[in-house]
Design a protein around this motif. Structure first.
Motif, PDB file in Angstrom:
ATOM      1  N   VAL A  70       0.302  -5.293  -5.079  1.00  0.00           N
ATOM      2  CA  VAL A  70       1.100  -6.002  -4.072  1.00  0.00           C
ATOM      3  C   VAL A  70       1.346  -5.022  -2.933  1.00  0.00           C
ATOM      4  CG1 VAL A  70       3.282  -7.169  -3.601  1.00  0.00           C
ATOM      5  CG2 VAL A  70       2.244  -7.326  -5.880  1.00  0.00           C
ATOM      6  N   VAL A  71       1.032  -5.440  -1.715  1.00  0.00           N
ATOM      7  CA  VAL A  71       1.241  -4.544  -0.580  1.00  0.00           C
ATOM      8  C   VAL A  71       2.428  -5.012   0.256  1.00  0.00           C
ATOM      9  CG1 VAL A  71      -1.204  -3.922  -0.461  1.00  0.00           C
ATOM     10  CG2 VAL A  71      -0.358  -5.844   0.904  1.00  0.00           C
ATOM     11  N   MET A  72       2.952  -4.127   1.077  1.00  0.00           N
ATOM     12  CA  MET A  72       3.924  -4.547   2.084  1.00  0.00           C
ATOM     13  C   MET A  72       3.199  -5.571   2.954  1.00  0.00           C
ATOM     14  SD  MET A  72       6.783  -4.557   3.727  1.00  0.00           S
ATOM     15  CE  MET A  72       7.768  -3.287   2.978  1.00  0.00           C
ATOM     16  N   PRO A  73       3.613  -6.851   2.878  1.00  0.00           N
ATOM     17  CA  PRO A  73       2.816  -7.886   3.534  1.00  0.00           C
ATOM     18  C   PRO A  73       2.893  -7.794   5.054  1.00  0.00           C
ATOM     19  CG  PRO A  73       4.844  -8.814   2.715  1.00  0.00           C
ATOM     20  CD  PRO A  73       4.811  -7.395   2.234  1.00  0.00           C
ATOM     21  N   ARG A  74       1.824  -8.208   5.664  1.00  0.00           N
ATOM     22  CA  ARG A  74       1.870  -8.359   7.107  1.00  0.00           C
ATOM     23  C   ARG A  74       2.343  -9.794   7.342  1.00  0.00           C
ATOM     24  NH1 ARG A  74      -2.106  -9.859  10.583  1.00  0.00           N
ATOM     25  NH2 ARG A  74      -1.696  -9.304  12.741  1.00  0.00           N
ATOM     26  N   SER A  75       3.655  -9.956   7.509  1.00  0.00           N
ATOM     27  CA  SER A  75       4.226 -11.305   7.577  1.00  0.00           C
ATOM     28  C   SER A  75       4.533 -11.675   9.013  1.00  0.00           C
ATOM     29  CB  SER A  75       5.480 -11.393   6.720  1.00  0.00           C
ATOM     30  OG  SER A  75       5.125 -11.361   5.371  1.00  0.00           O
ATOM     31  N   LYS A 114       4.710  -2.199 -12.294  1.00  0.00           N
ATOM     32  CA  LYS A 114       5.174  -0.988 -11.639  1.00  0.00           C
ATOM     33  C   LYS A 114       5.697  -1.312 -10.241  1.00  0.00           C
ATOM     34  CE  LYS A 114       5.393   3.575 -11.461  1.00  0.00           C
ATOM     35  NZ  LYS A 114       6.368   4.248 -12.337  1.00  0.00           N
ATOM     36  N   ILE A 115       6.868  -0.790  -9.944  1.00  0.00           N
ATOM     37  CA  ILE A 115       7.411  -0.878  -8.585  1.00  0.00           C
ATOM     38  C   ILE A 115       7.184   0.474  -7.926  1.00  0.00           C
ATOM     39  CG2 ILE A 115       9.550  -1.047  -7.256  1.00  0.00           C
ATOM     40  CD1 ILE A 115      10.507  -3.160  -9.232  1.00  0.00           C
ATOM     41  N   LEU A 116       6.545   0.467  -6.776  1.00  0.00           N
ATOM     42  CA  LEU A 116       6.136   1.717  -6.141  1.00  0.00           C
ATOM     43  C   LEU A 116       7.040   2.138  -4.981  1.00  0.00           C
ATOM     44  CD1 LEU A 116       2.340   0.855  -6.046  1.00  0.00           C
ATOM     45  CD2 LEU A 116       3.413   2.487  -7.598  1.00  0.00           C
ATOM     46  N   ALA A 117       7.900   1.229  -4.527  1.00  0.00           N
ATOM     47  CA  ALA A 117       8.774   1.560  -3.395  1.00  0.00           C
ATOM     48  C   ALA A 117      10.016   0.696  -3.472  1.00  0.00           C
ATOM     49  CB  ALA A 117       8.044   1.326  -2.074  1.00  0.00           C
ATOM     50  N   PRO A 177      14.366   0.037  -1.668  1.00  0.00           N
ATOM     51  CA  PRO A 177      15.189  -0.004  -0.456  1.00  0.00           C
ATOM     52  C   PRO A 177      15.419   1.387   0.163  1.00  0.00           C
ATOM     53  CG  PRO A 177      16.145  -1.368  -2.167  1.00  0.00           C
ATOM     54  CD  PRO A 177      15.014  -0.626  -2.806  1.00  0.00           C
ATOM     55  N   ASP A 178      15.375   2.438  -0.653  1.00  0.00           N
ATOM     56  CA  ASP A 178      15.644   3.781  -0.116  1.00  0.00           C
ATOM     57  C   ASP A 178      14.466   4.363   0.662  1.00  0.00           C
ATOM     58  OD1 ASP A 178      18.057   3.612  -1.337  1.00  0.00           O
ATOM     59  OD2 ASP A 178      17.423   4.708  -3.145  1.00  0.00           O
ATOM     60  N   ASP A 179      13.331   3.688   0.606  1.00  0.00           N
ATOM     61  CA  ASP A 179      12.133   4.263   1.232  1.00  0.00           C
ATOM     62  C   ASP A 179      12.005   3.970   2.725  1.00  0.00           C
ATOM     63  OD1 ASP A 179      10.914   5.657  -0.980  1.00  0.00           O
ATOM     64  OD2 ASP A 179      10.648   3.701  -1.888  1.00  0.00           O
ATOM     65  N   GLY A 180      12.954   3.226   3.267  1.00  0.00           N
ATOM     66  CA  GLY A 180      12.949   2.984   4.715  1.00  0.00           C
ATOM     67  C   GLY A 180      11.749   2.171   5.158  1.00  0.00           C
ATOM     68  N   ASP A 181      11.275   2.482   6.364  1.00  0.00           N
ATOM     69  CA  ASP A 181      10.162   1.714   6.920  1.00  0.00           C
ATOM     70  C   ASP A 181       8.870   2.028   6.167  1.00  0.00           C
ATOM     71  OD1 ASP A 181      11.781   0.571   8.786  1.00  0.00           O
ATOM     72  OD2 ASP A 181      11.315   2.037  10.351  1.00  0.00           O
ATOM     73  N   ILE A 182       8.195   0.995   5.754  1.00  0.00           N
ATOM     74  CA  ILE A 182       6.926   1.148   5.034  1.00  0.00           C
ATOM     75  C   ILE A 182       5.852   0.429   5.842  1.00  0.00           C
ATOM     76  CG2 ILE A 182       5.677   0.574   2.910  1.00  0.00           C
ATOM     77  CD1 ILE A 182       8.469   0.554   1.516  1.00  0.00           C
ATOM     78  N   GLU A 183       4.785   1.131   6.122  1.00  0.00           N
ATOM     79  CA  GLU A 183       3.702   0.544   6.910  1.00  0.00           C
ATOM     80  C   GLU A 183       3.117  -0.664   6.185  1.00  0.00           C
ATOM     81  OE1 GLU A 183      -0.414   2.182   8.822  1.00  0.00           O
ATOM     82  OE2 GLU A 183       1.060   3.665   8.153  1.00  0.00           O
ATOM     83  N   CYS A 184       2.784  -1.709   6.937  1.00  0.00           N
ATOM     84  CA  CYS A 184       2.180  -2.889   6.336  1.00  0.00           C
ATOM     85  C   CYS A 184       0.915  -2.505   5.585  1.00  0.00           C
ATOM     86  CB  CYS A 184       1.826  -3.925   7.405  1.00  0.00           C
ATOM     87  SG  CYS A 184       3.262  -4.732   8.081  1.00  0.00           S
ATOM     88  N   PRO A 189       0.728  -0.174  -0.656  1.00  0.00           N
ATOM     89  CA  PRO A 189       1.075  -0.737  -1.967  1.00  0.00           C
ATOM     90  C   PRO A 189       2.564  -0.560  -2.289  1.00  0.00           C
ATOM     91  CG  PRO A 189      -0.936   0.547  -2.123  1.00  0.00           C
ATOM     92  CD  PRO A 189      -0.373   0.797  -0.745  1.00  0.00           C
ATOM     93  N   ILE A 190       3.203  -1.623  -2.768  1.00  0.00           N
ATOM     94  CA  ILE A 190       4.611  -1.516  -3.156  1.00  0.00           C
ATOM     95  C   ILE A 190       4.834  -1.887  -4.627  1.00  0.00           C
ATOM     96  CG2 ILE A 190       5.558  -1.792  -0.826  1.00  0.00           C
ATOM     97  CD1 ILE A 190       6.108  -4.743  -1.484  1.00  0.00           C
ATOM     98  N   ALA A 191       3.849  -2.500  -5.246  1.00  0.00           N
ATOM     99  CA  ALA A 191       4.007  -2.863  -6.660  1.00  0.00           C
ATOM    100  C   ALA A 191       2.652  -3.192  -7.279  1.00  0.00           C
ATOM    101  CB  ALA A 191       4.938  -4.071  -6.801  1.00  0.00           C
ATOM    102  N   VAL A 192       2.639  -3.237  -8.595  1.00  0.00           N
ATOM    103  CA  VAL A 192       1.428  -3.639  -9.324  1.00  0.00           C
ATOM    104  C   VAL A 192       1.808  -4.718 -10.333  1.00  0.00           C
ATOM    105  CG1 VAL A 192      -0.407  -2.887 -10.895  1.00  0.00           C
ATOM    106  CG2 VAL A 192       0.376  -1.353  -9.070  1.00  0.00           C
ATOM    107  N   ILE A 193       1.041  -5.790 -10.317  1.00  0.00           N
ATOM    108  CA  ILE A 193       1.235  -6.862 -11.287  1.00  0.00           C
ATOM    109  C   ILE A 193      -0.006  -6.915 -12.186  1.00  0.00           C
ATOM    110  CG2 ILE A 193       1.411  -9.376 -11.572  1.00  0.00           C
ATOM    111  CD1 ILE A 193       3.046  -9.405  -8.960  1.00  0.00           C
TER     112      ILE A 193
END
Lengths: 94, 324
Positions: A5-10, A58-61, A63-70, A73-77
């Motif tokens: 799962v990536v930081m989506p480009r929403s 797995k959660i990879l990032a 709320p404490d990680d601040g700005d994350i580039e779109c 990866p932020i999680a694995v399902i």
């Protein structure tokens, strides 16, 4: 099969986002279409639904990680008993 | 409608639905460089209307136009590659979601300007008439566009000159974030046809048998030279205006209620009920389309972007340059 799962480009103008809250924790089962994470884009808070069914392995990032580039990866399902080689899985996201 | 046609409608709707949901995932994963406006929940309109059209009939579409392309006969992989800006797309990747054309099958543009397709369809109708053919033109547009000057001018001219044009208003209840109740002082947009002396009808846009029947009437009227029709199809925009629109201007309950009127579920149940298909037939069809769209997505993903040498291709209106 493990899915990243990536930081989506929403949105067309969104370049980075922050994680406001995970709605699932590691080990929780999840269905495709179920709310997974709340992110803050350049415009609004968005509840992001999972595109995959399985277990949040797995959660990879957070709320404490601040700005994350779109597209970072932020999680694995994956599947319940699946053994995942994270380094190999995430290699193509460098 | 014979068995083949009934199943064909289901197949078209499934293709559109699965392509749109696939594009939603691709958008989140950065595969689509533009915005994306998806058609989930409105499939019965494109499917029902276009099932009445011949290859040489022409359509103009909107910013929410992927479904119209598929229903008019574009291969899903050429549509999806175009949305992903790939050289294998219908406009070699240079148009994208809001500039998809394929004149060889009568797709005369998914036009991003609201109401922009209506004058073009009117002109296509005039051309068909002047050329002495029985070809028809269909313009798809939304409830928001029906408050646009182009709508009124187009209907007036088409009715005056008895042009073979069908104006299909997809009333999905929202113009971006504005509810139709806050923009339009009438319940049925189709009544506006009366003001232009032409036929108008409102149908349930989530029932493909209704959209099919209304379009059949309208196409027959247009082909025999009796002029245009306004068809209003009432539906609901299930997703946000664009991907990434959290649509806070409406309640989740309202969206859920609309989801329960799913056009694919409706038609599937009709076909199960009248014995056209069995549960197993549906599972097989669903699986077949699932694979088709997965392959289309892979094709789009693996195709290359256009090169600088491609820049002048498809320019200047020379049909010989059209990518096949």
């Amino acid at each position: 099969m493990a899915n990243v799962v990536v930081m989506p480009r929403s949105g067309q103008t969104m370049e980075e986002g922050t994680i406001v809250e995970w709605l699932k924790k590691e080990g929780d089962p999840i269905q495709s279409g179920e709310p997974l994470v709340v992110i803050m884009s350049d415009k609004a808070n968005l509840e992001i639904e999972s595109d995959y069914t399985g277990v949040l392995k797995k959660i990879l990032a957070g709320p404490d990680d601040g700005d994350i580039e779109c597209l970072t990866p932020i999680a694995v399902i994956g599947e319940l008993d699946e053994v995942i080689n994270l380094n190999a899985l995430l290699a193509e996201y460098k | 409608m014979n068995r083949e046609m009934k199943i064909g409608l289901l197949e078209t709707m499934l293709k559109i639905r699965k392509a749109e949901l696939q594009l939603a995932v691709m958008f989140k994963n950065g595969k689509i460089p533009s915005g994306a406006h998806l058609y989930e929940g409105e499939e019965a309109i494109a499917a029902g209307v276009c099932a009445n059209l011949r290859t040489d009939d022409q359509i103009t579409s909107t910013h929410r136009g992927h479904g119209h392309c598929i229903a008019k006969g574009m291969e899903p992989r050429r549509m999806m590659a175009e949305v992903c800006a790939k050289s294998t797309g219908c406009c070699s990747g240079k148009g994208g979601t809001m500039h998809m054309f394929d004149p060889s099958i009568g797709v005369m543009g998914t036009i991003g300007i609201v109401g922009g397709g209506m004058p073009i369809a009117t002109g296509l109708g005039l051309a068909a008439k002047l050329q002495g053919t029985d070809r028809v033109a269909v313009s798809f547009f939304g409830d928001g566009a029906s408050n646009n000057g182009a709508f009124h001018e187009s209907l007036n001219m088409a009715s005056l000159w008895k042009l073979p044009v069908i104006y299909v208003c997809e009333n999905n209840q929202f113009a971006t974030s504005v509810s139709v109740k806050r923009s339009t002082p009438i319940e049925d947009i189709s009544v506006r046809a009366i003001g232009y002396g032409m036929s108008g009808v409102t149908v349930d846009g989530n029932k493909v048998d209704e959209t099919y029947a209304a379009a059949a009437d309208a196409v027959a009227r247009a082909r025999r030279g009796d002029g245009p029709t306004l068809i209003e199809c009432k539906t609901y925009r299930i997703r946000g205006h664009f991907e990434g629109d959290d649509a806070i201007y409406r309640s989740k309950e309202e969206v859920q209620a609309a989801r329960e009127r799913d056009p694919i579920e409706y038609w599937k149940n009709v076909l199960l009920g009248d014995g056209t298909i069995s549960e197993q037939d549906f599972i097989d069809l669903n699986e077949k389309i699932e694979q088709l769209i997965a392959q289309a997505a892979q094709f789009a993903d693996e195709s290359s972007y256009p090169t600088p040498e491609d820049a002048l291709k498809l320019c200047g209106g020379n049909p010989s340059l059209l990518v096949k």
